[in-house]
Design a protein around this motif. Structure first.
Motif, PDB file in Angstrom:
ATOM      1  N   THR A 172       0.825  -1.204   0.000  1.00 14.18           N
ATOM      2  CA  THR A 172       0.000   0.000   0.000  1.00 14.18           C
ATOM      3  C   THR A 172       0.860   1.256   0.000  1.00 14.18           C
ATOM      4  OG1 THR A 172      -0.155  -0.203   2.405  1.00 14.18           O
ATOM      5  CG2 THR A 172      -1.983  -1.047   1.121  1.00 14.18           C
ATOM      6  N   GLU A 173       2.040   1.159   0.603  1.00 11.79           N
ATOM      7  CA  GLU A 173       2.948   2.306   0.557  1.00 11.79           C
ATOM      8  C   GLU A 173       3.370   2.586  -0.884  1.00 11.79           C
ATOM      9  OE1 GLU A 173       7.050   3.949   2.683  1.00 11.79           O
ATOM     10  OE2 GLU A 173       6.304   1.934   3.126  1.00 11.79           O
ATOM     11  N   ASP A 174       3.629   1.537  -1.655  1.00 11.55           N
ATOM     12  CA  ASP A 174       3.946   1.704  -3.077  1.00 11.55           C
ATOM     13  C   ASP A 174       2.787   2.369  -3.805  1.00 11.55           C
ATOM     14  OD1 ASP A 174       6.412   0.382  -2.771  1.00 11.55           O
ATOM     15  OD2 ASP A 174       5.483  -1.580  -3.109  1.00 11.55           O
ATOM     16  N   ALA A 175       1.573   1.918  -3.502  1.00 14.42           N
ATOM     17  CA  ALA A 175       0.391   2.474  -4.153  1.00 14.42           C
ATOM     18  C   ALA A 175       0.198   3.942  -3.784  1.00 14.42           C
ATOM     19  CB  ALA A 175      -0.850   1.663  -3.779  1.00 14.42           C
ATOM     20  N   MET A 176       0.375   4.264  -2.496  1.00 17.76           N
ATOM     21  CA  MET A 176       0.228   5.656  -2.066  1.00 17.76           C
ATOM     22  C   MET A 176       1.274   6.535  -2.733  1.00 17.76           C
ATOM     23  SD  MET A 176      -1.466   7.898  -0.310  1.00 17.76           S
ATOM     24  CE  MET A 176      -2.426   7.088   0.983  1.00 17.76           C
ATOM     25  N   ASN A 177       2.500   6.057  -2.838  1.00 16.10           N
ATOM     26  CA  ASN A 177       3.548   6.825  -3.503  1.00 16.10           C
ATOM     27  C   ASN A 177       3.214   7.069  -4.968  1.00 16.10           C
ATOM     28  OD1 ASN A 177       5.119   7.024  -1.189  1.00 16.10           O
ATOM     29  ND2 ASN A 177       6.298   5.181  -1.644  1.00 16.10           N
ATOM     30  N   ALA A 178       2.635   6.055  -5.615  1.00 12.44           N
ATOM     31  CA  ALA A 178       2.234   6.205  -7.017  1.00 12.44           C
ATOM     32  C   ALA A 178       1.146   7.264  -7.155  1.00 12.44           C
ATOM     33  CB  ALA A 178       1.746   4.862  -7.569  1.00 12.44           C
ATOM     34  N   VAL A 179       0.184   7.256  -6.243  1.00 16.55           N
ATOM     35  CA  VAL A 179      -0.897   8.238  -6.274  1.00 16.55           C
ATOM     36  C   VAL A 179      -0.357   9.651  -6.104  1.00 16.55           C
ATOM     37  CG1 VAL A 179      -2.925   9.089  -5.044  1.00 16.55           C
ATOM     38  CG2 VAL A 179      -2.671   6.645  -5.471  1.00 16.55           C
ATOM     39  N   MET A 180       0.557   9.820  -5.155  1.00 15.34           N
ATOM     40  CA  MET A 180       1.044  11.160  -4.837  1.00 15.34           C
ATOM     41  C   MET A 180       1.919  11.750  -5.934  1.00 15.34           C
ATOM     42  SD  MET A 180       1.668  10.731  -0.723  1.00 15.34           S
ATOM     43  CE  MET A 180       2.353  12.376  -0.555  1.00 15.34           C
ATOM     44  N   LYS A 181       2.312  10.932  -6.907  1.00 12.01           N
ATOM     45  CA  LYS A 181       3.053  11.431  -8.061  1.00 12.01           C
ATOM     46  C   LYS A 181       2.129  11.852  -9.198  1.00 12.01           C
ATOM     47  CE  LYS A 181       7.151   8.569  -7.148  1.00 12.01           C
ATOM     48  NZ  LYS A 181       7.964   7.414  -7.620  1.00 12.01           N
ATOM     49  N   MET A 182       0.814  11.607  -9.028  1.00 13.05           N
ATOM     50  CA  MET A 182      -0.124  11.882 -10.106  1.00 13.05           C
ATOM     51  C   MET A 182      -0.564  13.343 -10.164  1.00 13.05           C
ATOM     52  SD  MET A 182      -2.458   8.413  -9.884  1.00 13.05           S
ATOM     53  CE  MET A 182      -3.530   8.862 -11.260  1.00 13.05           C
ATOM     54  N   GLY A 183      -0.333  14.090  -9.087  1.00 13.54           N
ATOM     55  CA  GLY A 183      -0.727  15.502  -9.062  1.00 13.54           C
ATOM     56  C   GLY A 183      -0.078  16.212  -7.897  1.00 13.54           C
ATOM     57  N   LYS A 184      -0.410  17.474  -7.729  1.00 14.63           N
ATOM     58  CA  LYS A 184       0.141  18.255  -6.631  1.00 14.63           C
ATOM     59  C   LYS A 184      -0.466  17.789  -5.313  1.00 14.63           C
ATOM     60  CE  LYS A 184       0.615  22.994  -4.923  1.00 14.63           C
ATOM     61  NZ  LYS A 184       0.253  24.425  -5.147  1.00 14.63           N
ATOM     62  N   PRO A 185       0.365  17.323  -4.364  1.00 13.57           N
ATOM     63  CA  PRO A 185      -0.196  16.795  -3.114  1.00 13.57           C
ATOM     64  C   PRO A 185      -0.621  17.889  -2.143  1.00 13.57           C
ATOM     65  CG  PRO A 185       2.198  16.605  -3.090  1.00 13.57           C
ATOM     66  CD  PRO A 185       1.827  17.114  -4.445  1.00 13.57           C
ATOM     67  N   ARG A 186      -1.697  17.607  -1.449  1.00 14.60           N
ATOM     68  CA  ARG A 186      -2.150  18.470  -0.368  1.00 14.60           C
ATOM     69  C   ARG A 186      -2.358  17.591   0.859  1.00 14.60           C
ATOM     70  NH1 ARG A 186      -8.095  20.981   0.870  1.00 14.60           N
ATOM     71  NH2 ARG A 186      -7.509  22.059   2.782  1.00 14.60           N
ATOM     72  N   TYR A 187      -1.716  17.952   1.961  1.00  9.60           N
ATOM     73  CA  TYR A 187      -1.843  17.194   3.205  1.00  9.60           C
ATOM     74  C   TYR A 187      -2.983  17.812   4.025  1.00  9.60           C
ATOM     75  CZ  TYR A 187       2.730  15.660   1.631  1.00  9.60           C
ATOM     76  OH  TYR A 187       3.766  15.152   0.880  1.00  9.60           O
ATOM     77  N   CYS A 188      -4.079  17.087   4.124  1.00  9.17           N
ATOM     78  CA  CYS A 188      -5.316  17.642   4.675  1.00  9.17           C
ATOM     79  C   CYS A 188      -5.412  17.434   6.177  1.00  9.17           C
ATOM     80  CB  CYS A 188      -6.517  16.984   3.993  1.00  9.17           C
ATOM     81  SG  CYS A 188      -6.550  17.207   2.199  1.00  9.17           S
ATOM     82  N   ARG A 189      -5.906  18.462   6.851  1.00  6.01           N
ATOM     83  CA  ARG A 189      -6.141  18.420   8.291  1.00  6.01           C
ATOM     84  C   ARG A 189      -7.553  18.892   8.589  1.00  6.01           C
ATOM     85  NH1 ARG A 189      -0.874  19.159   7.414  1.00  6.01           N
ATOM     86  NH2 ARG A 189       0.644  18.296   8.906  1.00  6.01           N
ATOM     87  N   ALA A 190      -8.114  18.347   9.669  1.00  4.37           N
ATOM     88  CA  ALA A 190      -9.478  18.726  10.044  1.00  4.37           C
ATOM     89  C   ALA A 190      -9.564  20.188  10.473  1.00  4.37           C
ATOM     90  CB  ALA A 190      -9.980  17.817  11.163  1.00  4.37           C
ATOM     91  N   THR A 191      -8.437  20.777  10.815  1.00  9.03           N
ATOM     92  CA  THR A 191      -8.418  22.196  11.218  1.00  9.03           C
ATOM     93  C   THR A 191      -8.350  23.131  10.016  1.00  9.03           C
ATOM     94  OG1 THR A 191      -6.017  22.010  11.488  1.00  9.03           O
ATOM     95  CG2 THR A 191      -7.380  21.727  13.458  1.00  9.03           C
ATOM     96  N   ASP A 192      -8.220  22.590   8.807  1.00  4.91           N
ATOM     97  CA  ASP A 192      -8.155  23.422   7.604  1.00  4.91           C
ATOM     98  C   ASP A 192      -9.491  24.129   7.372  1.00  4.91           C
ATOM     99  OD1 ASP A 192      -5.616  22.475   7.199  1.00  4.91           O
ATOM    100  OD2 ASP A 192      -6.185  21.052   5.626  1.00  4.91           O
ATOM    101  N   ASP A 193      -9.425  25.330   6.828  1.00  2.15           N
ATOM    102  CA  ASP A 193     -10.645  26.006   6.398  1.00  2.15           C
ATOM    103  C   ASP A 193     -11.270  25.221   5.247  1.00  2.15           C
ATOM    104  OD1 ASP A 193     -10.384  28.089   8.213  1.00  2.15           O
ATOM    105  OD2 ASP A 193      -9.223  29.329   6.815  1.00  2.15           O
TER     106      ASP A 193
END
Length: 446
Positions: A172-193
């Motif tokens: 799954t780490e390989d899969a997540m790494n592949a996904v994160m190369k597909m576009g600009k990553p955003r690290y989401c938090r519940a405190t975000d507007d």
């Protein structure tokens, strides 16, 4: 209910402006893959893809996920605005490995992942290290069980480890790494507007996961006052993690001096001094793999804690209606939404408020007992119209998860959702209003 195949010709989602959105739930098997289409006034529709995977052990998984990926590329015209990868489980991410050649044709604007994937977040680093060590320990324990003749115990651990990919294969780490190369990553938090889009006029809220290790590790309902439907599971033993770490010193002998349990049946010394008369030795003479008794508990805890890192997304329309996608969020994740609030153009929006206005609910963790809260969850959804369960019960039974989906939860959803409950392994009978289908997917017209 017997499965029914349907071949209904559908309109292209987004072309019918009478609907505010179309939600496509793919029917690839036990796993999650949702494509959301929201019409725009001036340009092509907004496209949001949430996860794309199927459980390890699914027959013809590569062909099925390739078929899904081809439909996504065709339906979106080769462009997705937001790709959401909710958490590191194979049944949510496998498609990005299995259908990588097809997904290479898909252009992605942004990739949304939880803060748990942020390489600079200290707690995220701690959780990733903890997960990696636990996976290593569990693979070792499953191998030891197999050599000792405990096939049932090894199978139970292996089924849960399947959420992290095949041993020796892609993870799954390989899969997540592949996904994160597909576009600009955003690290989401519940405190975000909340993200407000003007065209279409919608707001995107991130509800979870909480940035709190205790809440992430709170995966099971309490025994005294369970927050979910069904019966609370056993609590995790305190010594399980310590007993299974790779450098564990609690095993009776070192690896160099250990003899696989099953092999001793054919050795004269052990047949004379250990096994004794007959095929079975007295229980009091066995030390074998009793020290691994907590392996299945650790595997379950690891699986649940990873579920609790799920990125939870709520989509709000101008009239207040909400679409809720909770991935596999469990107890601690859900409870954290109670304290969330945002100031939105002079009005206060809270986590419970979003639940109260939810009209579409993507049911958590394939309808499991610990992934939909009662009082702080489903009972708050006063306006619920449709509930969607991405589940394949036959596969769940093969994996020894007979209560997936939990009958008590399915019944509660049925009494709550005004238009009905749809699951990918069954054709609705009678048909559900504003839901159309093919063998590959259901379309919900919102």
């Amino acid at each position: 209910m017997a499965k029914k195949k349907i071949a209904t010709k559908l309109k292209v989602p987004g072309s019918d402006t009478a609907h505010r959105a179309t939600i496509r739930m793919y029917r690839q098997g036990l796993g999650d893959c949702f494509l959301i289409t929201i019409p725009r006034k001036k340009t092509n529709p907004l496209r949001i893809l949430l996860d794309c995977g199927v459980i390890l052990g699914t027959q013809n998984a590569v062909d099925k996920m390739t078929q899904v990926a081809k439909d996504i590329v065709k339906e979106t015209g080769g462009h997705v605005d937001i790709l959401v990868a909710t958490h590191q489980h194979w049944d949510h991410l496998s498609g990005f490995i299995q259908a990588s050649e097809t997904f290479a044709k898909l252009k992605v604007g942004e990739v949304w992942v939880a803060w748990t994937e942020d390489p600079d977040d200290p707690l995220a680093k701690e959780l990733r290290q903890e997960r990696a060590e636990a996976i290593t320990a569990l693979r070792m324990s499953a191998a030891t069980m197999t050599m000792a003749g405990d096939e049932e115990g090894a199978s139970e651990v292996d089924n849960l480890l399947g959420f992290f990919g095949a041993a020796g294969g892609a993870s799954t780490e390989d899969a997540m790494n592949a996904v994160m190369k597909m576009g600009k990553p955003r690290y989401c938090r519940a405190t975000d507007d909340p993200v407000h889009l003007s065209d279409p006029d919608v707001r995107l809220y991130v509800l979870g996961p909480p940035h709190d290790a205790k809440q992430i590790r709170r995966t099971l309902p309490s025994t005294r006052d369970p927050e979910t439907y069904g019966i609370a599971a056993h609590q995790l033993s305190e010594n399980v993690v310590a007993a299974l770490l790779p450098d564990d010193s609690s095993t009776p002998f070192s690896d160099l001096r250990a003899i696989p349990f099953a092999i001793t049946r054919g050795m004269d010394f052990f047949r004379k001094h250990y096994w004794g008369p007959g095929e079975e030795a007295p229980e009091w003479r066995k030390i074998d793999t009793s020290w691994l008794g907590g392996a299945s508990e650790l595997a379950l805890a690891l699986d649940s804690a990873t579920n609790n890192t799920s990125l939870v997304l709520a989509i709000e329309f101008p009239d207040g209606d909400v679409l809720l996608f909770v991935a596999d969020a469990q107890v601690g994740n859900w409870l954290s939404w109670t304290d969330l609030s945002w100031d939105v153009e002079g009005r206060k929006v809270t986590g419970p408020d979003l639940l109260a206005r939810t009209i579409f609910y993507k049911v958590g963790h394939h309808g499991s007992h610990n992934a939909t809260l009662r009082a702080a969850g489903l009972e708050l959804m006063k306006n619920l119209s449709l509930a969607a369960i991405p589940v394949d019960h036959e596969m769940a039974v093969k994996k020894r998860w007979a209560n997936m989906p939990l009958p008590e939860l399915v019944k509660a959803l049925g009494s709550k959702a005004g238009n009905g409950v749809v699951r990918i392994d069954e054709a609705p009978d009678p048909p559900v209003r504003n839901v159309t289908a093919t063998d590959l997917y259901f379309d919900f017209l919102i």
